[in-house]
Design an enzyme around this catalytic site. Structure first.
Site, short mmCIF file in Angstrom:
data_model
loop_
_atom_site.label_atom_id
_atom_site.label_comp_id
_atom_site.label_asym_id
_atom_site.label_seq_id
_atom_site.Cartn_x
_atom_site.Cartn_y
_atom_site.Cartn_z
CB SER A 157 44.69 28.85 2.80
OG SER A 157 45.47 29.68 2.39
CE1 TYR A 183 48.38 25.67 1.35
CE2 TYR A 183 48.03 27.61 0.41
CZ TYR A 183 47.95 26.98 1.58
OH TYR A 183 47.59 27.23 2.90
#
Length: 316
Positions: A157, A183
């Site tokens: 990501s 994350y």
């Protein structure tokens, strides 16, 4: 200039596999019962691959299998249980596998979760997004090698831009927990994993690439503030993708003849991303630290030690 293709941000997964024949090739897609995982599995099945839909919920996976079979006409789609936070579940999946594996799409993931540790003491996002997938990939090494030209696709990501891998405090034991940083670290680990896997396993005919699927509204954002989602739905509407578009880069890396033998790279919008000092528009570019070979080697060694301490016994 990096690798470019005829596809772009608006291309769909089915468009990417048009004219591609995957008959006789096997594929595993993790997290394939929801979001872009469904469309990744659907496109690979549409191209003729034998596809395993791996998910924590067998019931959800079986519903997805029926959907994919009916929309593609491919009967060779099956469900399997896989909980990446549970090494016993990963072991059961690996032990049940037989024959060569041509395509492994490490797609499953969690995002911005509240502070949680697994039974092994690992922070949940790092455990799910990186360590669980590494255990799975290590366990399937021989099946991948048997394919002769296997590809591992790692869904990362642009969130990787918020944090490198903080080796001195992987699990936020000495700093305040921040879900976004946790994350980001896990997504950087995804890219570094593809870099080091390619270095170690290319001689076995196995390559790996990482990718940013794009901005897609899926269950991944369930921990976000609803007001933030509402605002972004307006301000970021022009760059958001459908799940079918979000799966396109994963499918490109898994199936396109143009990517044969290519590894250790990071893609977005169906082309190789530019190395940047800061992620552009919150979406585009890859940070240099995510491609750093020394960090990649260190991450592999640290991760392997963690897995072995937890009882994982397959060396990579």
């Amino acid at each position: 200039m990096g690798i470019t293709t005829a596809f772009d941000a608006r291309s769909t997964a089915l468009e990417v596999v048009e004219g591609v024949d995957l008959t006789g090739r096997t594929a595993v897609v993790t997290g394939a019962a929801s979001g872009i995982g469904v469309e990744t599995a659907r496109a690979l099945a549409a191209a003729g691959a034998t596809v395993t839909v791996a998910a924590r919920s067998v019931e959800a996976a079986e519903r997805t299998v029926e959907d994919i079979r009916s929309t593609t006409g491919n009967p060779y789609v099956q469900a399997a249980r896989l909980d990446l936070t549970d090494l016993d579940s990963v072991r059961a999946f690996v032990d049940a596998w037989s024959g060569p594996l041509h395509l492994l799409v490490n797609n499953a993931g969690v995002m911005d979760t509240p502070e949680t540790t697994t039974a092994y003491g690992w922070e949940l996002q790092f455990a799910t997004n990186h360590l669980g997938h590494m255990a799975l990939t290590l366990g399937l090494h021989d099946a991948l090698a048997a394919a002769g030209d296997a590809r591992v696709v790692v869904v990362s990501s642009s969130g990787h831009g918020s944090s490198p891998v903080v080796f001195d405090d992987l699990f936020f034991e000495r700093r305040a927990y921040d879900p976004g940083l946790a994350y980001g670290q896990s997504k950087t680990a995804n890219v570094l994993f593809a870099v080091e896997l390619t270095r170690r396993w290319a001689a076995d005919g196995i390559t790996a690439n990482a990718l940013m699927p794009g901005g897609i509204w899926t269950g991944l954002q369930k921990h976000w503030d609803p007001q933030v989602i509402e605002e972004l739905s307006v301000t970021a509407a022009s760059i958001m993708k459908t799940p079918e578009q979000g799966a396109a880069t994963s499918v490109l890396l898994a199936a396109s003849p143009e990517l044969a033998g290519v590894g250790g790279r990071y893609f977005e919008d169906c082309h190789e991303a530019e190395v940047v000092d800061e992620i552009q528009d919150g979406i585009h570019g890859v940070r240099a630290y995510a491609l750093d070979p020394e960090a990649a080697e260190r991450l592999w060694d640290v991760s392997l030690a963690l897995l072995e301490k937890a009882g994982w016994d397959i060396r990579g």
